[in-house]
Design an enzyme around this catalytic site. Sequence first.
Site, PDB file in Angstrom:
ATOM      1  N   TRP A 348      25.315  34.463-140.549  1.00  0.00           N
ATOM      2  CA  TRP A 348      24.516  35.612-140.994  1.00  0.00           C
ATOM      3  C   TRP A 348      24.965  36.901-140.283  1.00  0.00           C
ATOM      4  CZ3 TRP A 348      19.518  37.418-138.360  1.00  0.00           C
ATOM      5  CH2 TRP A 348      19.547  37.132-136.998  1.00  0.00           C
ATOM      6  N   ASP A 349      25.729  36.734-139.210  1.00  0.00           N
ATOM      7  CA  ASP A 349      26.284  37.872-138.482  1.00  0.00           C
ATOM      8  C   ASP A 349      26.929  38.859-139.471  1.00  0.00           C
ATOM      9  OD1 ASP A 349      26.053  35.511-136.949  1.00  0.00           O
ATOM     10  OD2 ASP A 349      27.549  36.146-135.489  1.00  0.00           O
ATOM     11  N   GLU A 475      16.853  30.310-132.288  1.00  0.00           N
ATOM     12  CA  GLU A 475      17.322  28.930-132.397  1.00  0.00           C
ATOM     13  C   GLU A 475      16.736  27.998-131.347  1.00  0.00           C
ATOM     14  OE1 GLU A 475      21.584  29.365-132.439  1.00  0.00           O
ATOM     15  OE2 GLU A 475      21.597  29.699-134.599  1.00  0.00           O
ATOM     16  N   LYS A 585      15.318  32.296-127.986  1.00  0.00           N
ATOM     17  CA  LYS A 585      16.740  32.509-127.699  1.00  0.00           C
ATOM     18  C   LYS A 585      17.111  33.967-127.994  1.00  0.00           C
ATOM     19  CE  LYS A 585      21.348  30.782-128.839  1.00  0.00           C
ATOM     20  NZ  LYS A 585      22.143  30.012-129.787  1.00  0.00           N
ATOM     21  N   GLN A 586      16.530  34.509-129.050  1.00  0.00           N
ATOM     22  CA  GLN A 586      16.951  35.843-129.502  1.00  0.00           C
ATOM     23  C   GLN A 586      15.863  36.475-130.375  1.00  0.00           C
ATOM     24  OE1 GLN A 586      19.735  33.183-131.668  1.00  0.00           O
ATOM     25  NE2 GLN A 586      20.179  35.058-132.813  1.00  0.00           N
TER      26      GLN A 586
HETATM   27  C1  BGC Z   1      23.317  32.677-132.491  1.00  0.00           C
HETATM   28  C2  BGC Z   1      23.339  32.850-133.987  1.00  0.00           C
HETATM   29  C3  BGC Z   1      24.694  33.410-134.394  1.00  0.00           C
HETATM   30  C4  BGC Z   1      25.813  32.532-133.882  1.00  0.00           C
HETATM   31  C5  BGC Z   1      27.185  33.114-134.166  1.00  0.00           C
HETATM   32  C6  BGC Z   1      24.459  31.786-132.066  1.00  0.00           C
HETATM   33  O1  BGC Z   1      24.482  31.639-130.681  1.00  0.00           O
HETATM   34  O2  BGC Z   1      22.098  32.129-132.061  1.00  0.00           O
HETATM   35  O3  BGC Z   1      22.325  33.739-134.388  1.00  0.00           O
HETATM   36  O4  BGC Z   1      24.769  33.541-135.766  1.00  0.00           O
HETATM   37  O5  BGC Z   1      25.678  32.394-132.478  1.00  0.00           O
HETATM   38  O6  BGC Z   1      27.340  34.379-133.627  1.00  0.00           O
END
Ligand code: BGC
Length: 735
Positions: A348-349, A475, A585-586
Amino acid sequence: MERLLTNNKYSGEDNKHYEGAYTQGNGYLNLRATFEEDLSGATQNDLYWRLPANVTLEKARHPKSKWGLYVPGVYGVHPILGEEIVNLPYGIGINLYSGGERLDMEESDYGDFSRSLNLSNGLLTRALVWRSPEGDIAVTFRRYCSLQHKHTIVQEVELCSASNAELEFESFMDAGVTTNGYSHITDRCGAYRDGLELYASTDSEQRIGMASRCFGGALGEARFEPMDVNGRIRETFRVGLKAGETVAIRKYVWVATSADEDYRGGIEEHLAAVVRASAPDEADFSVHEKLWKDKWNRSDIVIQGNEQLQNSLRFSIYHLLRSANESDKVAIDAKGYAGEAYFGHYFWDTEIYLLPFYIYTQPEYAKKLIAYRYRTLQGARENARRYGYAGARYPWESCVTGTEQCSNWQYADLEIHVTADVVYGLAHYCEATGDREFLLGPGLEMMVETARYWVSRIDRIDGEYRLMGVMGPDEYLPYTHDNAFTNYMVKFSLRKTLETLELVKTAGEPDCTAPLGVTAEERTMFAEIANQLAFGEDAERKFVAQCAGFEDFLDVDFDVVWTDRSKPFGQFISQERNYRSKALKQADVVALLYLFRDRFDEETKRNCLAYYEPITTHDSSLSYIFHSLLYNEIDDRDKAYAFLEKSLELDLGRKGAAEGIHIANSGGIWQAVVLGMGGFRGLADSDLLDVKPRLPDSIRALEYNVCVRGKWHRVAATHEGVQVKELIEERGRKD
Ligand code: BGC
């Protein structure tokens, strides 16, 4: 404009970081800033299993150096990790020998070391004085990936010896390389015509061809050695050096693959055609520089008063420009093709973090990223079918086919918001560029197919629509119900689908919906779910809950558990416990409130920041930026800047780029500056070129370009006010 990143000390401890941070690329190939010569203790052919793990918490291999040459589109098939980018044979090898000693950064005696990357033209330079057995020899390596001749890497070695000396110059290519410890190369052979030639096949039956030629008056006769058991071919020349005289040797390397758009007639024929068509000459570097300059003219940002921000911003922009691909068969992987973590996969980045930079400063690349999702729609359909649903379900980790490549069930099965994020990105692109053709053609097909997936994925429980068993952007909570971010994104994407279907009718456009076969019942379902799906908003409390029952998860005493904040929180708690704790996590709700900033009022934003920020670990590099952007929304400029500052460090400091660039963060930094403090609202959900800068104290002035619906604007913001000027020059600002 010369912008140099420089490092003056080699150390095996942080060498890999510089290899990642100084990665070069030209829209066709990407090359880590590894040394030309072999490095003791850094073998490149070790075989091991890199297993699917949480990349944030994983311990990386290859401590000192990792060769990396990537042509996006060349993918291998890993038995566990799925479609994986292939690290191509190392074509740029050069070893220098003097009096029987090989120049080796680990073993040789040398001084005056420096390496630098020029961000304005992608030129990588390394200089040192080698205290060789034959006396001091000043050695300078230079190289660039030609923007004019995309298949070509141009290298130069400049030598100046204090006394007469006779060196051996060994040019080599090495097919004994691995990707994440796995060899995707199934067969390989060498040849010698006017220089080295190497051919290899991958386990996905793609073909790779490479050729090189060395030039320079000082070179003696070439001595060719056929491929050895390790997959290396080489040619060696004697080079006579006279005291005080400078000698320059050039090596051109051409890379061609069967994934190239113009591939035909077998790899040998294709490589020969590439070499014929793209032999660089003396003028190549100035053309290359000019092409880089054009890119910068569109995308550069000028900041007055804050050098740290200016430099890291340009570093981010450089990588965004360097990693954007000419082909729509691929997108930009999570490490910006500067390393192998995340196996070359797309997340999704792409839509949420990267796309805005391209939409507003390089719209033709934005289109490629969107077109990539259209190309992989068939894969998304297959995913939906495999899971037992209708329509199209974009994969959490995507690669060339668009089928799911994530081998961790939690993310693969549950992080389904990506399907709605793709539509968010698509809508943003179409709105901002005015690309109606794409919207009403491929775009609408993507929308309808994903809408069909949502209809079949959503449950109706006790008369209510529910989205059960999902993982939101956070996550650290895998199996939740009605994640607010996901549900709201779904509502948005269904609404956009309906709006677009409506547009076809009202705009008097030829009806392109017939082939999609959208029925009246389907429209009703899209509308019903869009309107009725709840997402944890508490209008009275002015708060959004991350998911149903979020507050019931365990509280964490962060001071007790997280004893060393220089390391990720996830290292201090078992996954089992983490998965039932209130530790993010984020950014999750914080991301939602920013992405739909006009939908939520200031109080909700304040309340949510106050609640979620203290329990967010920022273990993902994607987290800081949304905090910066949302703090900016509530005009807390200090906090907005403090979060931005943390992201600036990610790839520039703390050995952060060793496994590749956090490219989503690079795109995020651009957003925090232009869409955040720079005040440009973007057109994802509003229709105005409405600029309201919020500069922090440390910045006196900010100037940037944005392209909106084909028109370029230059925005100049200071604490006193803002000026928006339309630029006449169609392709951006004139110098
Ligand atoms: C993040 C995801 C991200 C992925 C790739 C993961 O650590 O939690 O949101 O898409 O890394 O960058």
